[in-house]
Design an enzyme around this catalytic site. Structure first.
Site, short mmCIF file in Angstrom:
data_model
loop_
_atom_site.label_atom_id
_atom_site.label_comp_id
_atom_site.label_asym_id
_atom_site.label_seq_id
_atom_site.Cartn_x
_atom_site.Cartn_y
_atom_site.Cartn_z
N MET A 77 0.82 -1.21 0.00
CA MET A 77 0.00 0.00 0.00
C MET A 77 0.86 1.27 0.00
O MET A 77 2.07 1.22 0.20
CB MET A 77 -0.92 0.00 1.22
CG MET A 77 -1.92 -1.15 1.23
SD MET A 77 -2.98 -1.15 2.68
CE MET A 77 -3.94 0.36 2.42
N HIS A 78 0.20 2.39 -0.20
CA HIS A 78 0.72 3.74 0.06
C HIS A 78 1.74 4.27 -0.95
O HIS A 78 2.08 5.45 -0.91
CB HIS A 78 1.34 3.86 1.45
CG HIS A 78 0.52 3.30 2.57
ND1 HIS A 78 -0.79 3.66 2.78
CD2 HIS A 78 0.82 2.38 3.52
CE1 HIS A 78 -1.25 3.00 3.83
NE2 HIS A 78 -0.31 2.22 4.28
N ASP A 233 -2.61 -5.13 0.54
CA ASP A 233 -2.08 -6.42 0.96
C ASP A 233 -2.74 -6.97 2.22
O ASP A 233 -3.05 -8.16 2.31
CB ASP A 233 -0.56 -6.37 1.11
CG ASP A 233 -0.07 -5.19 1.96
OD1 ASP A 233 -0.89 -4.43 2.51
OD2 ASP A 233 1.16 -5.02 2.05
#
EC number: 2.7.1.17
Length: 478
Positions: A77-78, A233
């Site tokens: 992520m991110h 995830d």
């Protein structure tokens, strides 16, 4: 048949399942991380495409893929993947564990709208502050940004030609109205962006496009393969483990560490530094306590001592009362509960007799105590967990799982042999997107690790010593 692709930090994994959710084959391809400066963490997005090609080629070499109906995507992520108007990558992706944007994150977090709309602190690792850092430090690149995608969604763009994300991953950008499950125009405007730079949004169990014909031919798949929204995830791992109802939870020992709790309502409490995100299924949310170095901490010690993690832990045996050495696993800052990008790790209590086993035990204990801090932060939001399922590569260490059970004072279920992680969860989401009936069963449990009642007092005392060490370290930095 259905495929789940999980784009992780250290590798991409592909899993093939049949209509009964049995895993037929799996393959993986490695990825590396670049760290140009302290606190920086980057990857070249072209490596993700190459890894997907390699994993799919390996999968196709083992089994005929001509009956595949859908692909689900999961991923780290991110990350800020920045593209120009022709969808060309402008710079290496700034990853989830990149903390260079701490000043930009603090400035955004000082605006009360961010917490009110997203339900979360603006952490330095989130996407929005990274874009703000690029705007402040790389103006030539910033001026050419036409689209911002998360890592798995850049892979989706390659697969389908569609710029699409889904709710669970989008929730970690600091641009999503997490309760309303939509982009916030007000927060985008604060970063000088608008919806034209954002991907479209679908639920994780919905179609996001179809696989390009040329890629289908290259991989040996039929035309018209659906690509599902998928999930970040951790949300995808939860789907794979059947952790989808309120009260369900898991503890993940991966590169980072996650204490995950499924929720049936949006119930944020940003002050705790608990993440409150959309789940990968419609009408559901989840909370997470996140630590930035879990197995990463043991891997660090492995490099320093030039011995494999398995060799280090093999010497420890069953957990005993924590020793005199305390380890703080803040190698690249920390999220829950500290929200501190500048804090760094430490050993205390070292003496002449300290050996490699003492250091290893301290690392395992320190990560376990960081998880306990996350559990207490979740409890402060009103979320309770009665038991957990273990996930992640570190969960293969019986000693480490027992240490965490003792620190959390909670039983931990160990699934039977098999992969129930993010790639499997992505495959489940692919099944849903293709219209299949999917029972969100939990994996069969091989064993349950219960906390040792005789060690409860020793672990509680060591936890307080751990927290006091953090306070001392934090005080020395102020």
């Amino acid at each position: 048949m259905y495929i789940g692709l999980d784009l992780g930090t250290s590798g991409l994994k592909a899993v093939l399942v049949d209509a009964g959710q049995a895993v037929l084959a799996e393959a993986s391809a490695p990825l590396t991380v670049s760290r140009p400066q302290s606190g920086w963490s980057e990857q070249d997005p072209s490596a993700w495409i190459a890894a997907a090609d390699a994993a799919m080629a390996a999968l196709g070499a083992r089994i005929d893929l001509s009956a595949v109906k859908a692909i689900g995507l999961s991923g780290q992520m991110h990350g800020a993947t920045l593209l120009d108007a022709e969808d060309r990558v402008l710079r290496p992706c700034l990853l989830w564990n990149d903390t260079r944007a701490s000043q930009q994150a603090a400035a955004m977090d000082a605006d009360p709208r961010f917490r009110a709309i997203t339900g979360n602190i603006v952490f330095p690792g989130f996407t929005a502050p990274k874009v703000a850092w690029v705007q402040a430090n790389e103006p030539d690149i910033a001026g050419r940004i036409a689209r911002v995608l998360l890592p798995k969604d850049y892979l989706r763009l390659h697969l389908t030609g569609e710029a699409v994300s889904e709710m669970s991953d989008a929730a970690g950008t600091s641009w999503l109205d997490v309760g309303a499950r939509d982009w916030s125009d007000a927060l985008l405007d604060e970063t000088g962006l608008d919806r034209s730079a954002m991907p479209g949004l679908v639920e994780g169990s919905e179609p996001s496009g179809t696989l390009r014909d040329a890629l289908a031919a290259k991989w040996g798949l039929p035309k018209g393969v659906i690509v599902a929204g998928g999930g970040g995830d951790n949300a995808a791992t939860a789907v794979g483990l059947g952790v989808v109802a309120a009260g369900d939870g898991f503890v993940s020992l991966g590169t980072s560490g996650v204490l995950f709790a499924a929720c049936d309502a949006f119930q944020p409490d940003p002050a705790t530094a608990v993440h409150t995100f959309c789940h990968a299924l419609p009408g559901t949310w989840h909370q997470m306590g996140v630590i930035l170095a879990a197995t990463d901490a043991l891997n660090w010690l492995s490099r320093v001592l030039d011995r494999s993690p398995a060799a280090l832990t093999a010497e420890l045996g069953a957990p005993t009362a924590p020793g005199p050495v305390t380890f703080l696993p803040y190698l690249g800052g920390e999220r829950t509960p500290h929200n501190d990008a500048a804090i760094r790790g430490a050993f205390t209590g070292l003496e002449h007799a300290t050996d490699a086993a003492d250091l290893t035990r301290a690392v395992l204990d320190g990560v376990a105590f960081a998880f306990r801090d996350c559990l207490d932060a979740l409890a402060a939001t009103g979320t309770r967990l009665d038991r957990l399922i273990a996930a992640g590569g570190g969960s293969k260490s019986d000693t480490w799982v027992r240490t965490i059970a003792n620190a959390l004072d909670l039983p931990i279920d160990l699934p039977q042999a098999g992969d129930f992680g993010a790639a499997f969860g992505a495959a489940r989401l692919a099944m849903l997107a293709a219209g299949a009936d999917v029972e969100m069963t939990r994996p069969a449990i091989a064993a349950q690790v219960a906390p040792d009642d005789g060690l409860r007092g020793a672990y509680a005392e060591a936890q307080e010593r751990y927290r006091a060490t953090y306070r001392d370290l934090k005080g020395s930095k102020t």
